[in-house]
Design a protein around this motif. Structure first.
Motif, PDB file in Angstrom:
ATOM      1  N   SER A  17     -67.996  26.565 -50.432  1.00  0.00           N
ATOM      2  CA  SER A  17     -68.612  26.522 -49.368  1.00  0.00           C
ATOM      3  C   SER A  17     -68.210  27.785 -48.562  1.00  0.00           C
ATOM      4  O   SER A  17     -66.869  28.272 -48.726  1.00  0.00           O
ATOM      5  CB  SER A  17     -68.447  25.305 -48.193  1.00  0.00           C
ATOM      6  OG  SER A  17     -69.106  24.140 -48.863  1.00  0.00           O
ATOM      7  N   LEU A  18     -68.723  28.558 -47.746  1.00  0.00           N
ATOM      8  CA  LEU A  18     -68.710  29.706 -47.046  1.00  0.00           C
ATOM      9  C   LEU A  18     -69.466  29.672 -45.783  1.00  0.00           C
ATOM     10  O   LEU A  18     -70.447  29.147 -45.678  1.00  0.00           O
ATOM     11  CB  LEU A  18     -68.876  30.868 -47.833  1.00  0.00           C
ATOM     12  CG  LEU A  18     -67.756  31.716 -48.769  1.00  0.00           C
ATOM     13  CD1 LEU A  18     -68.406  32.949 -49.590  1.00  0.00           C
ATOM     14  CD2 LEU A  18     -66.563  32.033 -48.374  1.00  0.00           C
ATOM     15  N   ARG A  19     -68.854  30.035 -44.674  1.00  0.00           N
ATOM     16  CA  ARG A  19     -69.287  30.422 -43.419  1.00  0.00           C
ATOM     17  C   ARG A  19     -69.574  31.772 -43.049  1.00  0.00           C
ATOM     18  O   ARG A  19     -68.322  32.529 -42.872  1.00  0.00           O
ATOM     19  CB  ARG A  19     -68.547  29.518 -42.370  1.00  0.00           C
ATOM     20  CG  ARG A  19     -69.342  29.434 -40.950  1.00  0.00           C
ATOM     21  CD  ARG A  19     -68.510  28.587 -40.136  1.00  0.00           C
ATOM     22  NE  ARG A  19     -68.871  28.719 -38.725  1.00  0.00           N
ATOM     23  CZ  ARG A  19     -69.492  27.656 -38.119  1.00  0.00           C
ATOM     24  NH1 ARG A  19     -70.132  26.814 -38.998  1.00  0.00           N
ATOM     25  NH2 ARG A  19     -69.770  27.648 -37.018  1.00  0.00           N
ATOM     26  N   LEU A  20     -70.671  32.168 -42.828  1.00  0.00           N
ATOM     27  CA  LEU A  20     -70.613  33.549 -42.213  1.00  0.00           C
ATOM     28  C   LEU A  20     -70.915  33.773 -40.935  1.00  0.00           C
ATOM     29  O   LEU A  20     -71.799  32.625 -40.456  1.00  0.00           O
ATOM     30  CB  LEU A  20     -71.833  34.205 -43.226  1.00  0.00           C
ATOM     31  CG  LEU A  20     -71.719  34.330 -44.693  1.00  0.00           C
ATOM     32  CD1 LEU A  20     -72.895  35.206 -45.311  1.00  0.00           C
ATOM     33  CD2 LEU A  20     -70.433  34.876 -45.036  1.00  0.00           C
ATOM     34  N   SER A  21     -70.662  34.804 -40.108  1.00  0.00           N
ATOM     35  CA  SER A  21     -71.105  34.891 -38.950  1.00  0.00           C
ATOM     36  C   SER A  21     -71.516  36.185 -38.731  1.00  0.00           C
ATOM     37  O   SER A  21     -71.116  37.244 -39.176  1.00  0.00           O
ATOM     38  CB  SER A  21     -69.831  34.779 -38.170  1.00  0.00           C
ATOM     39  OG  SER A  21     -69.178  33.376 -37.959  1.00  0.00           O
ATOM     40  N   CYS A  22     -72.442  36.304 -37.476  1.00  0.00           N
ATOM     41  CA  CYS A  22     -73.218  37.386 -37.141  1.00  0.00           C
ATOM     42  C   CYS A  22     -73.004  37.601 -35.812  1.00  0.00           C
ATOM     43  O   CYS A  22     -73.631  36.636 -35.001  1.00  0.00           O
ATOM     44  CB  CYS A  22     -74.687  37.680 -37.565  1.00  0.00           C
ATOM     45  SG  CYS A  22     -75.511  39.087 -36.982  1.00  0.00           S
ATOM     46  N   LYS A  64     -83.393  25.679 -48.154  1.00  0.00           N
ATOM     47  CA  LYS A  64     -83.432  24.642 -47.052  1.00  0.00           C
ATOM     48  C   LYS A  64     -82.813  23.502 -47.732  1.00  0.00           C
ATOM     49  O   LYS A  64     -82.736  22.909 -48.852  1.00  0.00           O
ATOM     50  CB  LYS A  64     -84.905  24.109 -46.874  1.00  0.00           C
ATOM     51  CG  LYS A  64     -84.950  23.103 -45.602  1.00  0.00           C
ATOM     52  CD  LYS A  64     -86.533  22.815 -45.335  1.00  0.00           C
ATOM     53  CE  LYS A  64     -87.386  23.962 -45.100  1.00  0.00           C
ATOM     54  NZ  LYS A  64     -88.694  23.657 -44.592  1.00  0.00           N
ATOM     55  N   GLY A  65     -81.663  22.718 -46.739  1.00  0.00           N
ATOM     56  CA  GLY A  65     -80.893  21.754 -47.407  1.00  0.00           C
ATOM     57  C   GLY A  65     -79.361  22.065 -47.784  1.00  0.00           C
ATOM     58  O   GLY A  65     -78.674  21.442 -47.798  1.00  0.00           O
ATOM     59  N   ARG A  66     -79.234  23.435 -47.980  1.00  0.00           N
ATOM     60  CA  ARG A  66     -77.870  23.939 -48.872  1.00  0.00           C
ATOM     61  C   ARG A  66     -77.286  24.739 -47.850  1.00  0.00           C
ATOM     62  O   ARG A  66     -76.224  24.994 -47.617  1.00  0.00           O
ATOM     63  CB  ARG A  66     -78.133  24.670 -49.954  1.00  0.00           C
ATOM     64  CG  ARG A  66     -78.177  23.824 -51.217  1.00  0.00           C
ATOM     65  CD  ARG A  66     -77.791  24.522 -52.537  1.00  0.00           C
ATOM     66  NE  ARG A  66     -78.334  25.688 -52.667  1.00  0.00           N
ATOM     67  CZ  ARG A  66     -78.181  26.953 -53.048  1.00  0.00           C
ATOM     68  NH1 ARG A  66     -76.729  26.975 -52.799  1.00  0.00           N
ATOM     69  NH2 ARG A  66     -78.843  27.809 -53.041  1.00  0.00           N
ATOM     70  N   LEU A  67     -78.062  25.572 -47.175  1.00  0.00           N
ATOM     71  CA  LEU A  67     -77.709  26.454 -46.145  1.00  0.00           C
ATOM     72  C   LEU A  67     -78.048  26.083 -44.768  1.00  0.00           C
ATOM     73  O   LEU A  67     -79.324  25.843 -44.547  1.00  0.00           O
ATOM     74  CB  LEU A  67     -78.466  28.020 -46.378  1.00  0.00           C
ATOM     75  CG  LEU A  67     -77.551  28.880 -47.474  1.00  0.00           C
ATOM     76  CD1 LEU A  67     -77.532  28.151 -48.655  1.00  0.00           C
ATOM     77  CD2 LEU A  67     -78.275  30.164 -47.425  1.00  0.00           C
ATOM     78  N   THR A  68     -77.225  26.608 -43.576  1.00  0.00           N
ATOM     79  CA  THR A  68     -77.720  26.098 -42.293  1.00  0.00           C
ATOM     80  C   THR A  68     -77.307  27.114 -41.378  1.00  0.00           C
ATOM     81  O   THR A  68     -76.301  27.737 -41.393  1.00  0.00           O
ATOM     82  CB  THR A  68     -76.768  24.777 -41.879  1.00  0.00           C
ATOM     83  OG1 THR A  68     -77.073  23.741 -42.839  1.00  0.00           O
ATOM     84  CG2 THR A  68     -76.976  24.435 -40.456  1.00  0.00           C
ATOM     85  N   VAL A  69     -78.416  27.507 -40.529  1.00  0.00           N
ATOM     86  CA  VAL A  69     -78.162  28.459 -39.701  1.00  0.00           C
ATOM     87  C   VAL A  69     -77.777  27.959 -38.238  1.00  0.00           C
ATOM     88  O   VAL A  69     -78.488  26.761 -37.885  1.00  0.00           O
ATOM     89  CB  VAL A  69     -79.338  29.453 -39.085  1.00  0.00           C
ATOM     90  CG1 VAL A  69     -79.227  30.323 -40.745  1.00  0.00           C
ATOM     91  CG2 VAL A  69     -80.535  28.915 -39.147  1.00  0.00           C
ATOM     92  N   SER A  70     -76.932  28.346 -37.405  1.00  0.00           N
ATOM     93  CA  SER A  70     -76.562  27.744 -35.905  1.00  0.00           C
ATOM     94  C   SER A  70     -76.310  28.780 -35.180  1.00  0.00           C
ATOM     95  O   SER A  70     -75.332  29.564 -35.428  1.00  0.00           O
ATOM     96  CB  SER A  70     -75.507  26.723 -36.361  1.00  0.00           C
ATOM     97  OG  SER A  70     -74.468  27.429 -36.893  1.00  0.00           O
ATOM     98  N   PRO A  71     -76.849  28.898 -34.180  1.00  0.00           N
ATOM     99  CA  PRO A  71     -76.384  29.767 -33.177  1.00  0.00           C
ATOM    100  C   PRO A  71     -75.307  29.421 -32.357  1.00  0.00           C
ATOM    101  O   PRO A  71     -75.053  28.159 -31.883  1.00  0.00           O
ATOM    102  CB  PRO A  71     -77.639  29.992 -32.216  1.00  0.00           C
ATOM    103  CG  PRO A  71     -78.303  28.696 -32.296  1.00  0.00           C
ATOM    104  CD  PRO A  71     -77.932  28.027 -33.660  1.00  0.00           C
TER     105      PRO A  71
END
Length: 124
Positions: A17-22, A64-71
């Motif tokens: 897993s990885l978490r990217l931020s913008c 969809k289902g593997r990647l999640t965007v969250s503000p």
């Protein structure tokens, strides 16, 4: 002027897993439509998911289902959580921003502001 900057890329083994931020500056997250794109070597840039200015979240069917965007509106950031990574997820990941997206959310051309990108490499 709006600026966007990605962080969090790196190398990971398949299944990881990885978490990217913008992070955006110049305007608050809730005033913008923000999106994650990626571009693999030799392929066209593709949209992954977006969060519109009204907080509507939309995803590409391919992720969809593997990647999640969250503000995270408190710090004007859009995150991308990626689980179950596969070698084919190897790409440069970009964050982009514009004003309200609406039904045009998947069109690369509507995004006016882009980050420099962050590399994600998934090894088998």
């Amino acid at each position: 002027e709006i600026q966007v900057a990605e962080s969090g890329g790196g190398s990971v083994q398949a299944g990881g897993s990885l978490r990217l931020s913008c992070e955006t500056s110049g305007w608050t997250r809730t005033e913008l439509c923000m999106a994650w794109f990626r571009q693999a070597p030799g392929k066209q840039r593709e949209v992954l998911g977006t969060v519109d200015s009204d907080s509507t979240i939309r995803y590409s069917d391919s992720v969809k289902g593997r990647l999640t965007v969250s503000p995270d509106n408190a710090i004007n950031t859009l995150n991308l959580q990626m689980n179950g990574l596969k070698p084919e997820d190897t790409a440069m990941y970009y964050c982009a921003a514009t004003w309200a997206c609406g039904n045009s959310w998947s069109a690369e051309s509507i995004y006016m502001y882009w980050g420099q990108g962050t590399q994600v490499t998934v090894s088998s």
